[in-house]
Scaffold this active site. Structure first.
Site, PDB file in Angstrom:
ATOM      1  N   LYS A  45      -3.027   5.634   5.354  1.00 57.76           N
ATOM      2  CA  LYS A  45      -2.173   5.434   5.966  1.00 57.76           C
ATOM      3  C   LYS A  45      -1.519   6.659   6.804  1.00 57.76           C
ATOM      4  O   LYS A  45      -1.846   7.315   6.641  1.00 57.76           O
ATOM      5  CB  LYS A  45      -0.813   4.827   5.008  1.00 57.76           C
TER       6      LYS A  45
ATOM      7  N   SER B 133       5.409  -1.860   3.584  1.00 58.01           N
ATOM      8  CA  SER B 133       4.443  -1.070   4.804  1.00 58.01           C
ATOM      9  C   SER B 133       3.341  -1.459   4.521  1.00 58.01           C
ATOM     10  O   SER B 133       2.775  -0.777   6.099  1.00 58.01           O
ATOM     11  CB  SER B 133       5.534   0.035   4.769  1.00 58.01           C
TER      12      SER B 133
ATOM     13  N   SER C  51       5.370  -1.533  -1.419  1.00 55.11           N
ATOM     14  CA  SER C  51       4.853  -1.062   0.008  1.00 55.11           C
ATOM     15  C   SER C  51       2.822  -1.615  -0.317  1.00 55.11           C
ATOM     16  O   SER C  51       2.445  -1.647   0.961  1.00 55.11           O
ATOM     17  CB  SER C  51       4.702  -0.274   1.118  1.00 55.11           C
TER      18      SER C  51
END
Ligand code: GLN
Length: 458
Positions: free
Chosen positions: A66, A141, A165
């Protein structure tokens, strides 16, 4: 997870990952692909295997970071303009541990800028599409991480979970995702969002893979004073009551999508057939979790994001005539709208005169939520719950209404406020072919047993 050995080379694993990344380009998953470095590392591993040397537990396994994880020499911009020119001078502890076991980072994946969001639409690079319907959101996210795993670009991806997330995009894309007990995995070298809530976790296609990744990355880190002494695999909280709870208030919520509700009911029935007693839990304080979260989290965001001033990291506005301009214009041009909204709310709830009315009250609600979970886990091993009230929604559907977007998190944020672990797992498809997913919540330090249980229920 396919590991490189004498029959499968690390180079072939990395090459097929790179090929898949190319084929899925229009989903907007990767913000950076590290082809040469990945292939070089793969060759080194293959040579080691040829020489009969020991290789790590993740030898040759391609993975994605990420883009809020720092990895030396790679950009780590958290999909935010303000960090776009920032090249990481250090490795996050997680990246270091994964690479030490032979895992190969093939690149960085999209997220809502600074992990603020529930759809990956708040990214400087634009939205990532859902793996099952390009017109729908990836969730957020960590949308890029979930879609990269779901579409087979990588074997696993890292994520961070401050309020859902990891779990929500996992559910939206039909993969597994773990949000560990607060403090299980070091956050050193990960761009901070809200420090009393943030945890590091993973996305995989199988529960067993989560277990391998946790056993490699969990543990105390002198560089992160919030990490717990390593309990993973040693003295995990046992789950041996043979009782699974569900939250009455979630089950009866009119906001809950009927197909998710049906999936929850059918999984509870399956658990019953497998010898578990099903317990209805009333948890009335959870109603206040979202409100408390959207006070505590922005307060911590405002504090963490104050360091981005145009002096130390990345992007700097060119429209600068004074020192004040440098700070104000860099922040104005570099942050997304949603980042700014949180900074404004956070500073407001912390300001003198409002602190008692908002922040302090939210902190008290948080304690009540912790107590409510502690009480629940006296009578059940784990709680089965929806991750979000909705299936993956259309791109653009909620972008003009921040509150509607925040409501996405109503069933995921209680977990972060309480610091407990949760595992999201796939439970099938909706009638329109969209993934359905649920989450299993457990008491603190039950992570390993929770993964096992989620694997059984999936
Ligand atoms: N959707 C939540 C938020 O926007 C959670 C984000 C996260 O876990 N990073 O705050």
């Amino acid at each position: 997870m396919k590991i490189a050995d004498s029959s499968t080379s690390a180079v072939s694993l990395v090459e097929s990952s790179l090929k898949r990344i190319e084929e899925t380009k229009d989903y907007n998953i990767f913000t950076y692909v590290d082809k040469n470095r990945a292939l070089k590392k793969a060759k080194e591993i293959d040579e080691k295997i040829k020489r009969g040397e020991t290789v790590g537990r993740l030898a040759g396994v391609p993975f994605a970071l990420k883009a809020n994880f720092l990895s030396k020499g790679r950009p780590a911009d958290a999909s935010a303009k303000i960090l776009t020119e920032f090249i990481s001078p250090i490795d996050s502890t997680t990246t270091e541990k994964l690479e030490a076991e032979g895992a190969i980072c093939v690149g960085c994946v999209n997220l809502d800028a600074f992990a603020h969001g529930s759809s990956t639409e708040n990214s400087y690079y634009g939205p990532t599409s859902n793996a099952f319907d390009k017109t729908r959101v990836a969730g957020g996210s960590s949308g890029g991480s979930a879609v990269a795993v779901a579409l087979g670009c990588v074997e696993f991806a890292t994520g961070s979970d401050t309020g859902g997330s990891i779990r929500q995009p996992a559910a939206f894309n039909g993969v597994f995702g773990i949000k560990p007990t607060y403090g299980t995995i070091s956050r050193y070298g990960v761009v901070a969002m809200a420090s009393s809530l943030d945890v590091i976790g993973f996305f995989t296609k199988a529960a067993e893979d989560l277990d391998i990744l946790m056993s490699i990355t969990a543990g105390q880190d002198p560089k992160d004073q919030t990490t717990l002494p390593d309990f993973y695999g040693k003295n995990d909280t046992p789950l041996n009551k043979k009782k699974i709870g569900f939250i009455k208030e979630f089950m009866e919520s009119s906001a809950l999508n009927p197909e998710i509700k049906a999936s929850l009911e059918s999984k509870l029935n399956e658990a019953k057939e497998n010898g578990y007693e099903i317990v209805e839990l009333s948890m009335p304080t959870l109603e206040y979790a979202l409100a408390a979260y959207y006070i505590i989290q922005p307060a911590e965001v405002a504090s963490n994001l104050s360091r981005y001033d145009g002096v130390r990291y990345g992007f700097r506005s060119s429209n600068v005539k004074s020192l004040d301009d440098l700070f104000a214009n860099t922040r104005d041009e570099g942050f997304m709208r949603e980042n700014k909204r949180r900074i404004m709310i956070g500073n407001f709830v912390l300001s003198s005169g409002f602190y008692d009315a908002y922040f302090l009250k939210a902190a008290k609600v948080r304690t009540l939520i912790i107590d409510e979970f502690n009480k629940a886990f006296e009578s059940v091993d784990a709680i089965l719950s929806p991750v979000s009230p909705n299936l993956a929604f259309k791109i653009g559907e909620k972008t003009s209404d921040p509150v509607l977007m925040y409501l996405e998190d109503v069933m995921s944020v209680p977990v972060n406020l309480a610091g407990i672990p949760a595992v999201a797992f796939p439970t099938g498809k909706s009638k329109d072919g969209l993934p359905l997913g649920l989450q299993l919540l457990g008491p603190r330090r039950s992570d390993k047993n929770l993964i096992k249980l989620a694997g059984k229920l999936a």
